[in-house]
Design an enzyme around this catalytic site. Structure first.
Site, PDB file in Angstrom:
ATOM      1  N   SER A 217      -0.957  -0.992  -0.476  1.00 51.65           N
ATOM      2  CA  SER A 217      -2.388  -0.640  -0.478  1.00 51.65           C
ATOM      3  C   SER A 217      -3.137  -1.774  -1.161  1.00 51.65           C
ATOM      4  CB  SER A 217      -2.616   0.699  -1.174  1.00 51.65           C
ATOM      5  OG  SER A 217      -2.028   0.731  -2.442  1.00 51.65           O
ATOM      6  N   ALA A 220      -9.937  -2.287  -1.059  1.00 49.56           N
ATOM      7  CA  ALA A 220     -10.956  -2.186  -0.018  1.00 49.56           C
ATOM      8  C   ALA A 220     -10.512  -2.812   1.301  1.00 49.56           C
ATOM      9  CB  ALA A 220     -12.247  -2.851  -0.496  1.00 49.56           C
ATOM     10  N   GLY A 248      -5.076   6.207  -3.377  1.00 47.50           N
ATOM     11  CA  GLY A 248      -3.676   5.920  -3.070  1.00 47.50           C
ATOM     12  C   GLY A 248      -2.904   7.188  -2.744  1.00 47.50           C
ATOM     13  N   ASP A 249      -3.213   8.269  -3.449  1.00 45.18           N
ATOM     14  CA  ASP A 249      -2.531   9.535  -3.194  1.00 45.18           C
ATOM     15  C   ASP A 249      -2.921  10.092  -1.823  1.00 45.18           C
ATOM     16  OD1 ASP A 249      -1.537   9.211  -5.766  1.00 45.18           O
ATOM     17  OD2 ASP A 249      -3.147  10.396  -6.655  1.00 45.18           O
TER      18      ASP A 249
END
Lengths: 309, 309
Positions: A217, A220, A248-249
Site C-alpha cells: 500500500s 495516495a 489499510g485495514d
C-alpha cells in the site's frame, strides 16, 4: 466464514480538540469510541460487505469488556476472542480541529502468559476447520513470542486455508519465511523487510523471501501487487483528503473478500483501492460510505506492471 | 464522617511517552489508571489520613463501573455515587519523559438529565444528616445548572454542616454568594472571581462577596488564608520539583480534616501545605508519601499577614 486474528485488540478513542498544544490542558469537544486493532477493523468492513466473519485474538479486563460489548452489536460478526487476565489496551487519536492532523497514543496491551498464548493457538486451530480464509493483523502484545505469526501461518497452510498477513518488523520477517499467501505491507514496512526502497524491487524481494503475493500500500498512489499471476498497479481516481487511519485495514478487507469470492487479481485490487479510498474520505476513521465505495469501483484504474525487475 | 461531592467524576489515565511530538504516533510506555475528579482525590487523601469519608456525585457507563470498582478497594471510603445513563468521562495526562511536562486531555463528561440532577440533590440532603463537613469539588458535567453549587452550599448551611467549595468560573461566582465556609481558589480562579490580581486584595474581595474564609493556593509559594480569625501565609520549606496535579486536592483534604478536628487555622494551613507539597513530590499524581508528609509538618512556615488591606 472468514476469520480475522487480532492479538492486540484495542478500544480506539478519538478525541477532537480545538488545537493541540503540548503542555497545555485541553477540553475534548468530541469523543468517539470503537473496537479497534487491525483485525477487528478488517472484520467490520467484511461484515459491511455482507461476509460472515469470526474474530479471534485476546480480550481482557474492563476495556476488553467494552470491546466485546460493542462487537456484540455488529451484525454478521462472531466474537471468538480468547480471555486474558491482563487488560485490553486503549489507543487515543487526538485530532487537531484547526489542522485536521492526528496525534496517536497507543497503550502497549496486556502481558499475555504462555498458557493464554497456548489457548489462543488451540482456539485458532479449531476455527481453521470452518473458515475459507484468515487474516493475521497488527502488532503483538507483550508476552507473545516474536515468531507467533510464523506459527499461525504454518497452521493455516497445514489446514489448507489461505492466509493474509498484515504486520511489520521482526514478526513480519519471521512469518514471511512461513510462506503466507498474501502480505500487505506499506512502503515503510516493505523497505524495512527487504532493505529495498524502490517498491517494485522490494515487492519482488519480499516474494523471494517467501510471500506468495505481495500487495504494497503506497498511500495516495494506491496499491502495487506482485503475484504469481502477474503484477499490477491500482490507483484511486484522485488524491482524496481525509483521515488515512483504517485505510489499510479496508484494503485488507477488499483483498480478502476478493480472494474468497475467487475474483481475478485486478478486481480484488479495484475493490481494495475503492474501499481504502472510501475509508480515507469518511469522517470517522475506518468507516466506509457505501455510496462512495460503489461510485469509486468504476473509477479505480488498474494497469499491468511490465517493467522488468 | 466527611462528605465529598464530585459531580464530574473521572477515570484519570496517565500516559508516559518518551517524548510528545504533535502529529506523530507514540507508544505509551507506562499507563496508570485511577478514579479522579477533585472530590474523589480529596476523599482518597482524607481516607489516607484516617478519616471516614463518603463520596457522592455521578457515575455512569463502563467508565463509571471502572471508577466504582476501584473505589471499592479504598479502605475508609464509602461509595454513595448516583447512577447516570451517560458515561463517566476519562481524562488523559500525557507525561513527556524527556521534559517531565504534562499535556492534559479532558473528556467533557456525561449529559446529566434534570431527573438525575434531582436524584443527586435528594441523596446529598440525606447524606448531610450524618456528616461533619462537606467539600464541593470540581467542574460541572453538561446538563447540571450553573447555579448547582450555590444550591448545594445553601443546603449544607441549612443542615448546619460546614462546607468547603473548590471550583471556578461562573459556578464559583454564584456559589460564593450563598456564603460557603471556605473557598480554595488558585490565583487564576481568584483573579477571575474578583477582578483583582493582587492576592491579598483579591482574598479580601472574595470574602466581601460572601465566602467566610478564603484560602488561595499560590503554587510553589504555598497558601494565603483570609478568615474571620485572621490572615496567614503558609509556605513549604523550599521549592519542590514534581507534578502539581492533585496538590490542590491534597490541600483541600488538609483544610477539611483540620476543620473537623477543630484545629486552629495555622495548624490547618500547615497540614494543607505539607500535604500538597508531599503530593507534588510524589511520582504518581495525587499520591502522598506519608514519611515526607510527616517530615514537612515540622518545616512548613506560617506567619500572620498584617498588611492593612
Amino acid at each position: 466464514m472468514i476469520l480475522t486474528v487480532t492479538l492486540n485488540t484495542a478500544l480506539d478513542l478519538t478525541y477532537r480538540v480545538p488545537s493541540l498544544r503540548p503542555h497545555a490542558s485541553h477540553r475534548v469537544t468530541e469523543v468517539t469510541e470503537r473496537p479497534g486493532g487491525k483485525g477487528l477493523n478488517v472484520a467490520r468492513v467484511l461484515a459491511a460487505l455482507g461476509h460472515e466473519v469470526t474474530v479471534t485474538g485476546f480480550a481482557g479486563g474492563a476495556t476488553g469488556h467494552m470491546v466485546r460489548d460493542r462487537l456484540a452489536g455488529t451484525p454478521g460478526l462472531v466474537d471468538a476472542l480468547v480471555p486474558v487476565a491482563g487488560s485490553t489496551r486503549r489507543t487515543v487519536a487526538v485530532v487537531d480541529g484547526r489542522t485536521g492532523d492526528t496525534t496517536q497514543l497507543n497503550e502497549p496491551g496486556p502481558l499475555v502468559s504462555p498458557a493464554e498464548w497456548s489457548a489462543l493457538q488451540d482456539a485458532y486451530v479449531d476455527l481453521l476447520g470452518s473458515v475459507t480464509a484468515v487474516a493475521l493483523c497488527g502488532s503483538l502484545p507483550p508476552g507473545v513470542p516474536v515468531g507467533a505469526y510464523a506459527g499461525l501461518v504454518r497452521s493455516a497452510r497445514a489446514a489448507g486455508v489461505p492466509v493474509l498477513l498484515d504486520t511489520s518488523g521482526e514478526p513480519l520477517r519471521r512469518a514471511v519465511a512461513a510462506r503466507p499467501d498474501i502480505i500487505k505491507p506499506n512502503a515503510d514496512e516493505l523497505a524495512e523487510l527487504t532493505g529495498a526502497h524502490e517498491p517494485l524491487r522490494a515487492t519482488q524481494d519480499a516474494r523471494r523471501r517467501g510471500a506468495r503475493a505481495v500487495v504494497a500500500s503506497l498511500g495516495a498512489e494506491g496499491l502495487l501487487a506482485h503475484t504469481a499471476e502477474g503484477r499490477w498497479r491500482a490507483a484511486p481516481p484522485s488524491r482524496v483528503p481525509g483521515n488515512p487511519t483504517g485505510a489499510g485495514d479496508a484494503a485488507v478487507a477488499g483483498l480478502l473478500s476478493g480472494l474468497v469470492e475467487r475474483l481475478p487479481w485486478p478486481d480484488r485490487l479495484t475493490r481494495a483501492v475503492a474501499l481504502s479510498t472510501a475509508a480515507v474520505h469518511s469522517p470517522t476513521a475506518g468507516d466506509i460510505d457505501p455510496a462512495l465505495y460503489t461510485d469509486l469501483l468504476d473509477r479505480v484504474t488498474v494497469r499491468g506492471e511490465t517493467t522488468a525487475a
